[in-house]
Design an enzyme around this catalytic site. Structure first.
Site, PDB file in Angstrom:
ATOM      1  N   LEU A  14     -20.117  59.006 -83.343  1.00  0.00           N
ATOM      2  CA  LEU A  14     -20.529  58.329 -82.107  1.00  0.00           C
ATOM      3  C   LEU A  14     -21.583  59.165 -81.398  1.00  0.00           C
ATOM      4  O   LEU A  14     -21.318  60.268 -80.943  1.00  0.00           O
ATOM      5  CB  LEU A  14     -19.316  58.117 -81.201  1.00  0.00           C
ATOM      6  CG  LEU A  14     -19.528  57.303 -79.934  1.00  0.00           C
ATOM      7  CD1 LEU A  14     -20.094  55.935 -80.237  1.00  0.00           C
ATOM      8  CD2 LEU A  14     -18.219  57.165 -79.178  1.00  0.00           C
ATOM      9  N   HIS A  15     -22.798  58.628 -81.307  1.00  0.00           N
ATOM     10  CA  HIS A  15     -23.914  59.336 -80.679  1.00  0.00           C
ATOM     11  C   HIS A  15     -24.811  58.302 -80.000  1.00  0.00           C
ATOM     12  O   HIS A  15     -24.512  57.109 -80.007  1.00  0.00           O
ATOM     13  CB  HIS A  15     -24.687  60.162 -81.710  1.00  0.00           C
ATOM     14  CG  HIS A  15     -25.163  59.367 -82.881  1.00  0.00           C
ATOM     15  ND1 HIS A  15     -26.340  58.667 -82.873  1.00  0.00           N
ATOM     16  CD2 HIS A  15     -24.582  59.133 -84.083  1.00  0.00           C
ATOM     17  CE1 HIS A  15     -26.487  58.042 -84.035  1.00  0.00           C
ATOM     18  NE2 HIS A  15     -25.426  58.309 -84.773  1.00  0.00           N
ATOM     19  N   GLY A  16     -25.895  58.736 -79.420  1.00  0.00           N
ATOM     20  CA  GLY A  16     -26.753  57.876 -78.605  1.00  0.00           C
ATOM     21  C   GLY A  16     -27.189  56.584 -79.252  1.00  0.00           C
ATOM     22  O   GLY A  16     -27.163  55.527 -78.632  1.00  0.00           O
TER      23      GLY A  16
END
Length: 165
Positions: A14-16
Site C-alpha cells: 500500500l503506497h501512494g
C-alpha cells in the site's frame, strides 16, 4: 465471498499510487493487505494502515485468515482491494478459494537471482512457476502502475522473453 474489485501483486503493497489511483477509482470499501510477513511486523503494519485513504478501511492479515474471511458469509459482497507482495501469496489465495480472472501486477522488486522483465517487474524461476500455474487457471496479468496507464500483458512479456512457452 468478497467482491474483489482489484487484486494486485506489488512488493511495495500500500503506497501512494495504490491509494490515489486504484482505491479511489475502484471505489472499494476496504483494502486488505494479505501477507504473513507484514501481519507479524508491527512497524510495517502500522505504516500500511496509516497509508489508507480517508473513508477506506484497511486491514493487514495473514494468508490463512484471508482465506477464512473470504469463505465467511458475513463478508459476502464486501467491495475489496486485495494486495499481496508475491505471486506465491496470490497462488495460496487461489488455492484457498479466491476466484480471480485478472491480477494487476504493479511491482516485483529486484533481488539477487531475479531477472528484470519490465522496468518494475523482476522474476525468478519460482515466480515463473507460480505465474504459469495461475495462467493455467485462466488468470490474466495486467501490468499497470496506475489505472490510467495502458494495459500490458505480463504473460505476453514472459513469452516474448522466452521465459514461458
Amino acid at each position: 465471498m468478497f467482491d474483489i474489485l482489484v487484486f494486485r501483486i506489488d512488493s511495495r503493497l500500500l503506497h501512494g499510487q495504490v491509494v490515489t489511483s486504484w482505491a479511489r477509482n475502484s471505489k472499494v470499501e476496504r483494502i486488505i493487505v494479505v501477507s504473513d510477513t507484514v501481519a507479524h511486523d508491527s512497524f510495517r503494519k502500522t505504516l500500511i494502515l496509516n497509508a489508507a485513504p480517508a473513508g477506506v478501511k484497511a486491514n493487514v492479515i495473514p494468508v490463512e485468515r484471508a482465506i477464512r474471511l473470504n469463505q465467511d458469509p458475513r463478508f459476502a459482497g464486501m467491495r475489496v482491494m486485495i494486495l499481496v507482495e508475491t505471486p506465491q501469496d496470490a497462488k495460496r489465495l487461489v488455492e484457498g478459494g479466491f476466484s480471480l480472472s485478472e491480477v494487476n501486477v504493479g511491482s516485483l522488486s529486484y533481488q539477487h537471482g531475479k531477472k528484470m522483465v519490465t522496468d518494475t517487474i523482476a522474476v525468478d524461476e519460482g515466480d515463473i512457476e507460480v505465474l504459469t500455474w495461475l495462467h493455467k487457471k485462466n488468470i490474466s496479468f495486467d501490468i499497470r502502475k496506475v489505472v490510467s496507464d495502458s494495459k500490458k500483458d505480463l504473460w505476453k512479456v514472459l513469452l516474448e522473453q522466452k521465459l514461458v512457452s
